[in-house]
Motif scaffolding. Structure first.
Motif, PDB file in Angstrom:
ATOM      1  N   VAL A   1       0.817  -1.188  -0.078  1.00 51.45           N
ATOM      2  CA  VAL A   1      -0.034  -0.045   0.005  1.00 51.45           C
ATOM      3  C   VAL A   1       0.973   1.218   0.107  1.00 51.45           C
ATOM      4  O   VAL A   1       0.568   2.130  -0.837  1.00 51.45           O
ATOM      5  CB  VAL A   1      -0.902  -0.093   1.150  1.00 51.45           C
ATOM      6  CG1 VAL A   1      -1.612   1.358   1.240  1.00 51.45           C
ATOM      7  CG2 VAL A   1      -1.826  -0.864   1.205  1.00 51.45           C
ATOM      8  N   ILE A   2       2.015   1.276   0.777  1.00 50.12           N
ATOM      9  CA  ILE A   2       3.028   2.396   0.839  1.00 50.12           C
ATOM     10  C   ILE A   2       3.485   2.491  -0.441  1.00 50.12           C
ATOM     11  O   ILE A   2       3.631   3.723  -1.000  1.00 50.12           O
ATOM     12  CB  ILE A   2       4.060   2.191   2.103  1.00 50.12           C
ATOM     13  CG1 ILE A   2       3.106   2.260   3.434  1.00 50.12           C
ATOM     14  CG2 ILE A   2       4.829   3.346   1.904  1.00 50.12           C
ATOM     15  CD1 ILE A   2       4.081   1.734   4.509  1.00 50.12           C
ATOM     16  N   LEU A   3       4.116   1.495  -0.920  1.00 48.69           N
ATOM     17  CA  LEU A   3       4.790   1.670  -2.314  1.00 48.69           C
ATOM     18  C   LEU A   3       3.846   2.023  -3.473  1.00 48.69           C
ATOM     19  O   LEU A   3       4.290   3.097  -4.144  1.00 48.69           O
ATOM     20  CB  LEU A   3       5.309   0.264  -2.764  1.00 48.69           C
ATOM     21  CG  LEU A   3       6.135   0.195  -3.731  1.00 48.69           C
ATOM     22  CD1 LEU A   3       7.403   1.321  -3.937  1.00 48.69           C
ATOM     23  CD2 LEU A   3       6.497  -1.344  -4.262  1.00 48.69           C
ATOM     24  N   GLY A   4       2.665   1.600  -3.566  1.00 51.01           N
ATOM     25  CA  GLY A   4       1.551   2.065  -4.503  1.00 51.01           C
ATOM     26  C   GLY A   4       1.440   3.501  -4.301  1.00 51.01           C
ATOM     27  O   GLY A   4       1.368   4.181  -5.274  1.00 51.01           O
ATOM     28  N   THR A   5       1.620   3.921  -3.001  1.00 50.76           N
ATOM     29  CA  THR A   5       1.204   5.592  -2.758  1.00 50.76           C
ATOM     30  C   THR A   5       2.289   6.353  -3.400  1.00 50.76           C
ATOM     31  O   THR A   5       2.260   7.451  -3.777  1.00 50.76           O
ATOM     32  CB  THR A   5       0.954   5.728  -1.283  1.00 50.76           C
ATOM     33  OG1 THR A   5      -0.290   4.992  -0.977  1.00 50.76           O
ATOM     34  CG2 THR A   5       0.815   7.259  -1.160  1.00 50.76           C
ATOM     35  N   VAL A   6       3.906   5.518  -2.878  1.00 49.14           N
ATOM     36  CA  VAL A   6       5.061   6.640  -3.363  1.00 49.14           C
ATOM     37  C   VAL A   6       5.033   6.614  -4.755  1.00 49.14           C
ATOM     38  O   VAL A   6       5.327   7.499  -5.415  1.00 49.14           O
ATOM     39  CB  VAL A   6       6.227   5.763  -2.640  1.00 49.14           C
ATOM     40  CG1 VAL A   6       7.598   6.433  -3.334  1.00 49.14           C
ATOM     41  CG2 VAL A   6       6.056   5.924  -1.230  1.00 49.14           C
ATOM     42  N   LEU A   7       4.815   5.412  -5.640  1.00 50.13           N
ATOM     43  CA  LEU A   7       4.928   5.502  -7.110  1.00 50.13           C
ATOM     44  C   LEU A   7       3.902   6.466  -7.570  1.00 50.13           C
ATOM     45  O   LEU A   7       3.959   7.141  -8.404  1.00 50.13           O
ATOM     46  CB  LEU A   7       4.587   4.149  -7.563  1.00 50.13           C
ATOM     47  CG  LEU A   7       5.404   2.934  -7.363  1.00 50.13           C
ATOM     48  CD1 LEU A   7       5.122   1.531  -7.735  1.00 50.13           C
ATOM     49  CD2 LEU A   7       6.667   3.486  -7.949  1.00 50.13           C
ATOM     50  N   GLY A   8       2.438   6.304  -6.739  1.00 49.79           N
ATOM     51  CA  GLY A   8       1.508   7.426  -7.245  1.00 49.79           C
ATOM     52  C   GLY A   8       1.884   8.817  -6.960  1.00 49.79           C
ATOM     53  O   GLY A   8       1.612   9.724  -7.981  1.00 49.79           O
ATOM     54  N   LEU A   9       2.460   9.044  -6.272  1.00 48.74           N
ATOM     55  CA  LEU A   9       2.964  10.486  -5.905  1.00 48.74           C
ATOM     56  C   LEU A   9       4.048  10.907  -6.707  1.00 48.74           C
ATOM     57  O   LEU A   9       4.011  12.081  -7.509  1.00 48.74           O
ATOM     58  CB  LEU A   9       3.293  10.789  -4.454  1.00 48.74           C
ATOM     59  CG  LEU A   9       4.069  11.831  -4.039  1.00 48.74           C
ATOM     60  CD1 LEU A   9       3.096  13.001  -3.936  1.00 48.74           C
ATOM     61  CD2 LEU A   9       4.928  11.784  -2.736  1.00 48.74           C
TER      62      LEU A   9
ATOM     63  N   SER B   1      -3.401   8.589   2.011  1.00 43.69           N
ATOM     64  CA  SER B   1      -3.216   7.286   1.072  1.00 43.69           C
ATOM     65  C   SER B   1      -2.538   6.422   1.884  1.00 43.69           C
ATOM     66  O   SER B   1      -2.675   5.078   1.782  1.00 43.69           O
ATOM     67  CB  SER B   1      -2.793   7.596  -0.213  1.00 43.69           C
ATOM     68  OG  SER B   1      -2.743   6.678  -0.976  1.00 43.69           O
ATOM     69  N   VAL B   2      -1.238   6.795   2.607  1.00 42.22           N
ATOM     70  CA  VAL B   2      -0.578   5.762   3.125  1.00 42.22           C
ATOM     71  C   VAL B   2      -1.286   5.133   4.362  1.00 42.22           C
ATOM     72  O   VAL B   2      -1.192   3.873   4.695  1.00 42.22           O
ATOM     73  CB  VAL B   2       0.740   6.521   3.605  1.00 42.22           C
ATOM     74  CG1 VAL B   2       1.398   5.700   4.755  1.00 42.22           C
ATOM     75  CG2 VAL B   2       1.701   6.791   2.679  1.00 42.22           C
ATOM     76  N   LEU B   3      -2.012   5.975   4.935  1.00 40.49           N
ATOM     77  CA  LEU B   3      -2.864   5.309   5.996  1.00 40.49           C
ATOM     78  C   LEU B   3      -4.322   4.864   5.739  1.00 40.49           C
ATOM     79  O   LEU B   3      -5.018   4.518   6.686  1.00 40.49           O
ATOM     80  CB  LEU B   3      -3.128   6.607   7.295  1.00 40.49           C
ATOM     81  CG  LEU B   3      -1.819   7.188   7.659  1.00 40.49           C
ATOM     82  CD1 LEU B   3      -2.481   8.331   8.739  1.00 40.49           C
ATOM     83  CD2 LEU B   3      -1.009   6.152   8.336  1.00 40.49           C
ATOM     84  N   LEU B   4      -4.297   4.707   4.652  1.00 41.44           N
ATOM     85  CA  LEU B   4      -5.790   4.227   4.088  1.00 41.44           C
ATOM     86  C   LEU B   4      -7.072   4.849   4.649  1.00 41.44           C
ATOM     87  O   LEU B   4      -7.795   4.363   5.046  1.00 41.44           O
ATOM     88  CB  LEU B   4      -6.035   2.930   4.111  1.00 41.44           C
ATOM     89  CG  LEU B   4      -5.096   1.779   3.137  1.00 41.44           C
ATOM     90  CD1 LEU B   4      -5.444   0.377   3.431  1.00 41.44           C
ATOM     91  CD2 LEU B   4      -5.424   2.269   1.607  1.00 41.44           C
TER      92      LEU B   4
END
Length: 352
Positions: free
Chosen positions: A89-97, A124-127
């Motif tokens: 979830v964190i990685l997906g958010t970083v890539l999205g950013l 996003s990181v914290l859902l």
């Protein structure tokens, strides 16, 4: 979408089918940009793959934890789920950013302040749903759109640990039947089950999760395993057929409830009871392993692709090459994320 199995028998065919569903989601997201009119889109029902994920998740969680919850604490259960789900979830958010800030075909990020972007990232990181990006159709998670289903996955896990694990299977079945009525109602009133990903249709996601998750649990608890020899190939064809069903607004209130309420649980029952030839084990294992990384990381490419498609107006030939290349890139990113990020982190966390 629950992408892990406990140290018990692995239902490898179900692993493989999860990978097929993840790939369908990727293709669907490209196709909805190219052909937004679902009546002309050959894979218009691709978004129902999320409902398949939820149903499979209910089956897997019940299989993995029904006989263990009395032996572990709630804290231990939640830690296990976080360790399995949240690193990606964190990685997906970083890539999205990164894709948002450095999109070569759009300067949309310039319209947001540092504080706004920080809030988007943190939520996003914290859902924490934060549907404020108008230019991204008020997605619950503007930096990583697929995270909306992970939010409901977390809700399902909490609900399971606090309530569902204690329910007798007859009451669980009743809950599934009641939630099935919600599915029919939403499809009839909204026209389809495509909702759940944005602020306007937020509760649609809850209904989709509730039915499919409890249905998956019922399959496991009632032992509804249908013995067959269809194998991975045969069941993959049957699964893909659901997403290729023609999309017609008039028939949707019948077609989509049939797929979600009957067809998907039936496929999971078939998958749980099917015989897998040994030569298909590796492909099923790889498909299952890469499914979650692919699902949760693939969307950072889509926003840039949408900007490219609207500005460049590419020819059909060019578009075909671009889409194939981007899908291969998404698969590579997913594989790298699985091998060099997710697995090492989970291995390190399991000893803490």
């Amino acid at each position: 979408m629950t992408p892990d199995y406990p140290a018990k028998k692995h239902y490898l065919i179900l692993d493989g089918l999860r990978g097929i569903a993840a790939m369908v989601i990727v293709v669907f997201h490209f196709m909805e940009v190219i052909i937004p009119d679902f009546t002309k889109n050959i894979i218009a029902h691709g978004y129902l793959a999320v409902d398949f994920f939820f149903c499979l998740s209910g089956f897997v969680v019940a299989y993995a934890y029904d006989d263990r919850m009395s032996k572990i604490s709630l804290g231990s259960f939640f830690k296990q789920r976080l360790k399995r789900l949240h690193p990606l979830v964190i990685l997906g958010t970083v890539l999205g950013l990164l894709a948002f800030l450095f999109d070569p075909f759009s300067n949309a990020a310039s319209g947001y302040s540092f504080l706004q972007i920080s809030l988007l990232f943190i939520t996003s990181v914290l859902l924490i749903p934060y549907p404020v990006m108008e230019d991204r159709y008020f997605n619950l998670f503007g930096l990583n759109a697929p995270a909306w289903s992970l939010f409901w996955e977390y809700v399902a896990n909490i609900f399971y640990a606090l309530v569902l694990v204690k329910l007798h299977k007859k009451w669980l079945l009743l809950l599934a039947c009641i939630s099935a009525i919600l599915i029919v109602y939403i499809t009839y009133t909204a026209g389809s089950l495509v909702g759940g990903w944005n602020g306007e249709t937020f509760w649609h996601g809850g209904a989709r999760m509730l039915f499919s998750f409890t249905a998956g649990m019922c399959i496991m608890r009632y032992g509804f395993f249908i013995k067959n020899r269809l194998g991975f190939a045969g069941l993959s064809v049957l699964l893909i057929a659901a997403f290729l069903a023609p999309y017609h607004p008039a028939s949707n209130p019948v077609v989509e409830p049939f797929i979600v309420l009957i067809y998907f649980p039936f496929l999971i029952a078939l998958g749980a009871g099917s015989i897998l030839p040994s030569k298909q084990e590796n492909i099923c294992r790889l498909s299952g392993n890469i499914s979650y990384p692919l699902y949760i990381t693939h969307y950072f490419v889509l926003w840039a692709f949408g900007s490219y498609y609207s500005t460049a107006n590419p020819s059909t030939g060019t578009l075909t090459v671009v889409v194939i290349a981007l899908i291969m890139f998404q698969l590579l990113v997913a594989w790298l994320a699985m091998k060099y990020y997710d697995r090492p982190i989970r291995k390190k966390l399991q000893y803490k």
